[in-house]
Design a protein around this motif. Structure first.
Motif, PDB file in Angstrom:
ATOM      1  N   UNK A 478       0.647  -1.156  -0.260  1.00 67.75           N
ATOM      2  CA  UNK A 478      -0.100   0.028   0.017  1.00 67.75           C
ATOM      3  C   UNK A 478       0.865   1.228  -0.068  1.00 67.75           C
ATOM      4  N   UNK A 479       0.345   2.326  -0.677  1.00 64.57           N
ATOM      5  CA  UNK A 479       1.409   3.585  -0.723  1.00 64.57           C
ATOM      6  C   UNK A 479       1.262   4.279   0.751  1.00 64.57           C
ATOM      7  N   UNK A 480       2.355   4.546   1.287  1.00 69.50           N
ATOM      8  CA  UNK A 480       2.507   5.232   2.755  1.00 69.50           C
ATOM      9  C   UNK A 480       2.712   6.555   2.572  1.00 69.50           C
ATOM     10  N   UNK A 481       3.039   7.184   1.134  1.00 73.75           N
ATOM     11  CA  UNK A 481       3.168   8.624   1.058  1.00 73.75           C
ATOM     12  C   UNK A 481       3.235   8.322  -0.505  1.00 73.75           C
ATOM     13  N   UNK A 482       3.786   9.787  -1.057  1.00 73.71           N
ATOM     14  CA  UNK A 482       3.880  10.107  -2.485  1.00 73.71           C
ATOM     15  C   UNK A 482       5.298   9.236  -2.835  1.00 73.71           C
ATOM     16  N   UNK A 483       5.231   8.172  -3.375  1.00 76.38           N
ATOM     17  CA  UNK A 483       6.517   7.753  -3.951  1.00 76.38           C
ATOM     18  C   UNK A 483       7.040   6.680  -2.864  1.00 76.38           C
ATOM     19  N   UNK A 484       6.051   6.454  -1.743  1.00 73.75           N
ATOM     20  CA  UNK A 484       6.827   5.293  -0.685  1.00 73.75           C
ATOM     21  C   UNK A 484       5.540   4.175  -0.554  1.00 73.75           C
ATOM     22  N   UNK A 485       6.380   3.082  -0.974  1.00 75.66           N
ATOM     23  CA  UNK A 485       5.471   1.788  -1.034  1.00 75.66           C
ATOM     24  C   UNK A 485       5.561   1.153   0.369  1.00 75.66           C
ATOM     25  N   UNK A 486       4.482   0.698   1.083  1.00 75.07           N
ATOM     26  CA  UNK A 486       4.514  -0.006   2.346  1.00 75.07           C
ATOM     27  C   UNK A 486       4.228  -1.405   1.848  1.00 75.07           C
ATOM     28  N   UNK A 487       5.239  -2.260   2.371  1.00 77.22           N
ATOM     29  CA  UNK A 487       4.946  -3.860   1.941  1.00 77.22           C
ATOM     30  C   UNK A 487       4.731  -4.461   3.511  1.00 77.22           C
ATOM     31  N   UNK A 488       3.989  -5.486   3.422  1.00 78.70           N
ATOM     32  CA  UNK A 488       3.720  -6.183   4.741  1.00 78.70           C
ATOM     33  C   UNK A 488       4.007  -7.883   4.174  1.00 78.70           C
ATOM     34  N   UNK A 489       5.128  -8.211   4.522  1.00 78.50           N
ATOM     35  CA  UNK A 489       5.614  -9.451   4.198  1.00 78.50           C
ATOM     36  C   UNK A 489       5.690 -10.703   5.115  1.00 78.50           C
ATOM     37  N   UNK A 490       5.102 -11.801   4.934  1.00 79.62           N
ATOM     38  CA  UNK A 490       4.673 -12.893   5.870  1.00 79.62           C
ATOM     39  C   UNK A 490       5.168 -14.096   5.346  1.00 79.62           C
ATOM     40  N   UNK A 491       5.417 -15.175   6.232  1.00 81.09           N
ATOM     41  CA  UNK A 491       6.037 -16.517   5.831  1.00 81.09           C
ATOM     42  C   UNK A 491       4.965 -17.075   4.843  1.00 81.09           C
ATOM     43  N   UNK A 492       5.350 -17.921   3.712  1.00 80.33           N
ATOM     44  CA  UNK A 492       4.471 -18.382   3.088  1.00 80.33           C
ATOM     45  C   UNK A 492       3.361 -19.273   3.727  1.00 80.33           C
ATOM     46  N   UNK A 493       3.787 -20.140   4.738  1.00 75.15           N
ATOM     47  CA  UNK A 493       2.884 -20.851   5.392  1.00 75.15           C
ATOM     48  C   UNK A 493       2.403 -20.331   6.640  1.00 75.15           C
ATOM     49  N   UNK A 494       2.429 -19.003   6.785  1.00 75.62           N
ATOM     50  CA  UNK A 494       1.686 -18.323   7.914  1.00 75.62           C
ATOM     51  C   UNK A 494       2.334 -18.490   9.099  1.00 75.62           C
ATOM     52  N   UNK A 495       3.632 -19.146   9.212  1.00 78.98           N
ATOM     53  CA  UNK A 495       4.241 -19.601  10.611  1.00 78.98           C
ATOM     54  C   UNK A 495       4.759 -18.107  11.134  1.00 78.98           C
TER      55      UNK A 495
END
Ligand code: FMN
Length: 784
Positions: A478-495
């Motif tokens: 999601x955008x966190x400001x102009x030109x800043x992308x906010x990523x939320x990264x999780x383990x593929x198996x949800x652990x």
């Protein structure tokens, strides 16, 4: 010389209580109840040494054990400092019997002329280093590579023997014998004496590091005496053919050149000790590793699917559950360890397996994390001038064994069993390791080529973070400001993901572009499910941030490395000032969250050109209220650093991240503050590539290892160290991250990194080995 504590203990408490209270020992008296109960021959220690001494590591890191007559040391920094100083802490007792034997057993040993004496592991200076240097060549990576085909062939043949059975005791059926054969081969010993040597070497372990009962002592003494005599005979055989391959023959040839360095007593003692050193340690380490990995089936699956993880998995297994649980030193002078006074003549049991679980050095230390970036910092091989010479032979064998098992028996499981250990302080591995599988599912029944497999190159002695990546799924972008992308990264198996502390960053691999870039973790460390990062779309991108912005969407898989932390928050600070410029808010916001949680007085200054470009303003305002001060230059509210930092305040620390200009201004504004007030993280480097035509070669002397090495003009110091088998971590290799820092004892450094402050540079005690060099080709002396 003061009486030994063991002798003193028999007369009463050996502790100088007055001195201790002056040094604020944690409990007043180190012989607390727990110290009194400490028994390394008990099942608790045998099953899990680091867990058995957890209480000590956390509360009483240096204590006196009256049962053993030893001081016991359990923390990483204390143990490393002991290894570093082999003059104050002599290795002479490393092979001494930890449980003195009775007169009857001693008489038996005398009958055999048993005279095990100094080798390398228990030799003092000045004799030790010349001998070690003389005998080191066969351990360099290029020499060790000659042994790899034998290790592969043996591993394959032993697995052939049981692969159709569906069940095996890996210790009895493979892991004991293969490292023994490799050890004998490496030493140059004929194979015909193998069975006897195997029997004798166990007795030697019990004799040296165990507590045989009085009735067992005599039998053990006979076996040890026989081992001694056989070692002598084998050595004589070798002397008949000194040109043959083998480390012992190499020693025999060196003896001709330098008889006073490579003595007869050394050769005979080494013939016996060398077998144990090369054999049992590796056999146990592999058994521990396989057991540990099978106890974590998801980790086992991962290395089966991606064998490139094996080298670091080996390192992590050596850390988590290595085969050398503790080692010994003798204090030669009155000294202090961890603030506790130790008298000359005291014996120390340094529990390296506990150091390897020290939270102060290894984040989330009990977690088995095969992607841990500093796994190879473990002390299982010791450190410094006495560090295990055969460490890379062991690493190579373990890598090959794991490759073999994961490729041919990926469906292998631990059979239900309880594990037993030969009771002793130091060498540790299960006596049996039963595994089972369904032979009908053996991959090679479907595809015969699996047996041969593809050779992944064995990585010898190269603890680099670059080899270890971790898959994650992008849960949100999601955008966190102009030109800043906010990523939320999780383990593929949800652990859960590994725990991290504020200031940490991860490396994101940018698809197939070959690029990877660091991004600070900006979320909540308490959220174990996700790593959050925010990436600025850099208008001058070299490709990394542009790739992230153009490609990353929710649901994507990414590969990351880390987390690692070179920007740690000192939680003991009395007051904290945070200064962030632009995207530099990312590490700082995790730190400010922590300051708020701890209740430490803090202020957070967040500077930017315009509000729309400043990420997370709303969330920060909601969390920090009045602690947050926004400085938006377009709105005319610039941060005045001179005013902010006008008056130095005791106990205040300033943490800052942002553009180079801002950090330089901060450094200037802090000159009148106590040293170390300002701690910064740089996101960009000004370092170009190494230009050999402009560089000078220089020499480094490694004080802890007793070596002197040339660093060529076309080579970094880091590369020269690695070529000489010295383990140094590295990460960015751009002078930004601080992983490859080494301590400098002498010599002028040409600093080229972005990590050290001006006063740190002037002090000249630290340097980044990936980029910094010696001034004008002069010599440097390093604490390595
Ligand atoms: N850039 C960001 O946009 N956000 C961050 O949180 C961030 N953290 C970093 C942490 C460290 C330790 C370092 C060394 C750099 C960090 N950077 C961060 C900078 C990026 O790694 C990278 O240099 C930047 O995205 C520009 O790369 P590019 O020129 O390939 O586009």
């Amino acid at each position: 010389v003061a009486p030994s504590p063991a002798a003193a203990a028999r007369r009463g408490c050996p502790i100088d209580h007055a001195a201790l209270s002056a040094h604020k020992a944690p409990t007043g008296c180190p012989v607390s109840h727990r110290a009194a109960d400490f028994d390394p021959f008990s099942d608790g220690y045998q099953q899990n040494p680091p867990d058995y001494v957890r209480w000590s590591r956390e509360q009483e890191p240096v204590f006196y054990s009256p049962q053993l007559g030893y001081w016991v040391v359990t923390r990483f920094d204390d143990i490393k400092a002991i290894f570093r100083d082999n003059i104050s802490f002599s290795p002479s007792i490393a092979l001494e019997k930890i449980t003195p034997t009775g007169p009857e057993a001693n008489a038996v040993l005398a009958q055999y002329g048993f005279a095990l004496n100094r080798t390398l592991v228990n030799e003092d200076e000045p004799a030790h280093m010349p001998r070690r240097r003389a005998l080191m060549d066969p351990f360099t990576p290029e020499h060790l590579a000659h042994h790899e085909p034998l290790v592969r062939r043996l591993a394959r043949e032993y697995v052939d023997r049981f692969i159709d059975d569906g069940r095996a005791d890996l210790v009895d059926q493979m892991l004991w014998e293969v490292p023994l054969t490799v050890a004998l081969h490496f030493l140059g010993v004929p194979e015909e004496d193998m069975d006897k040597l195997r029997e004798y070497s166990i007795a030697h372990t019990v004799n040296t590091w165990g507590r045989p009962k009085p009735e067992e002592q005599v039998a053990v003494a006979h076996a040890v005496g026989n081992f001694w005599q056989l070692a002598g005979k084998v050595l004589e055989k070798m002397r008949q053919n000194p040109e043959a391959d083998g480390w012992m023959q190499y020693g025999i040839r060196k003896q001709k050149e330098m008889p006073e360095v490579v003595t007869d007593s050394y050769l005979h003692s080494m013939m016996m000790a060398g077998i144990v050193a090369a054999h049992e340690t590796t056999a146990n380490a592999t058994a521990n590793a396989v057991k540990l990995l099978l106890q974590h089936p998801h980790v086992w699956r991962e290395i089966c699917e991606d064998p490139s993880l094996i080298p670091n998995a080996v390192e992590e297994c050596l850390r988590h559950n290595g085969s050398v649980a503790a080692w010994r030193r003798l204090a030669t002078v009155d000294c202090e360890v961890g603030g506790v006074p130790i008298l000359a003549g005291s014996k120390l049991l340094i529990v390296t397996s506990s150091a390897n679980h020290d939270e102060g050095h290894f984040a989330d230390a009990d977690l088995l994390d095969i992607r841990r970036d500093n796994a190879s910092d473990h002390l299982t091989f010791g450190y410094g001038s006495h560090q295990c010479m055969g460490k890379n032979l062991a690493r190579m064998e373990m890598q090959v064994f794991l490759e073999e098992f994961t490729r041919r028996l990926p469906h292998m499981k631990l059979a239900p069993q309880s594990f037993s250990y030969v009771p002793n302080t130091s060498f540790r591995g299960p006596e049996h390791l039963w595994v089972e599988w369904d032979p009908a599912q053996n991959p090679e029944r479907r595809d015969a080529a699996v047996r041969e497999g593809e050779r992944s190159p064995v990585r010898i002695g190269e603890p680099s973070g670059h080899a270890i990546s971790r898959p994650v799924r992008v849960e949100a972008a999601t955008p966190a400001a102009d030109g800043v992308l906010h990523l939320r990264l999780v383990a593929p198996d949800g652990t859960s993901l590994p725990r991290w502390a504020p200031g940490s960053h991860i490396d994101v691999e940018c698809g197939d572009s070959g690029l990877s870039r660091q991004y600070s973790l900006c979320g909540d460390p308490a959220d174990a499910r996700a790593f959050e990062i925010a990436v600025l779309d850099d208008p001058d991108s070299r490709g990394g941030s542009a790739w992230v912005h153009a490609n990353v969407k929710p649901g994507d898989r990414l590969r990351i490395r880390g987390p690692r932390n070179h920007f740690r928050l000192d939680e003991g600070a009395q007051r904290l000032v945070f200064v962030a410029g632009g995207i530099g808010i990312t590490p700082v916001m995790a730190m400010a969250r922590r300051a708020r949680e701890m209740g430490t007085p803090y202020e957070l200054h967040y500077c930017g050109r315009k509000r729309e470009g400043m990420a997370f303003i709303d969330a920060l305002q909601a969390l920090h209220g009045e602690h947050l001060k926004l400085h938006v230059s377009e709105e005319g509210s610039r941060l005045d650093l001179q005013t902010l930092l006008a008056t130095p305040q005791e106990g205040t620390q300033v943490y800052a991240c942002g553009p180079l200009r801002m950090l330089q201004a901060l450094e200037a504004a802090c000159v009148h503050w106590p040293e170390d007030t300002l701690r910064v993280e740089h996101f960009e480097s000004t370092l170009g590539t190494l230009d050999p035509s402009k560089e000078q070669a220089f020499e480094v002397e490694l004080k802890d290892s007793g070596l002197t090495l040339p660093v060529r003009a076309d080579q970094t110091l880091l590369a020269a160290l690695r070529a000489a088998n010295i383990d140094v971590q590295s990460d960015c290799e751009e002078g930004l991250c601080g992983s490859c820092e080494v301590r400098v004892l002498q010599g002028p450094v040409d600093h080229r990194d972005m990590v050290l402050t001006r006063s740190e540079r002037e002090a000249g005690q630290r340097m980044m080995s990936c980029c910094s060099r010696a001034c004008g080709g002069q010599k440097l002396v390093l604490a390595l």
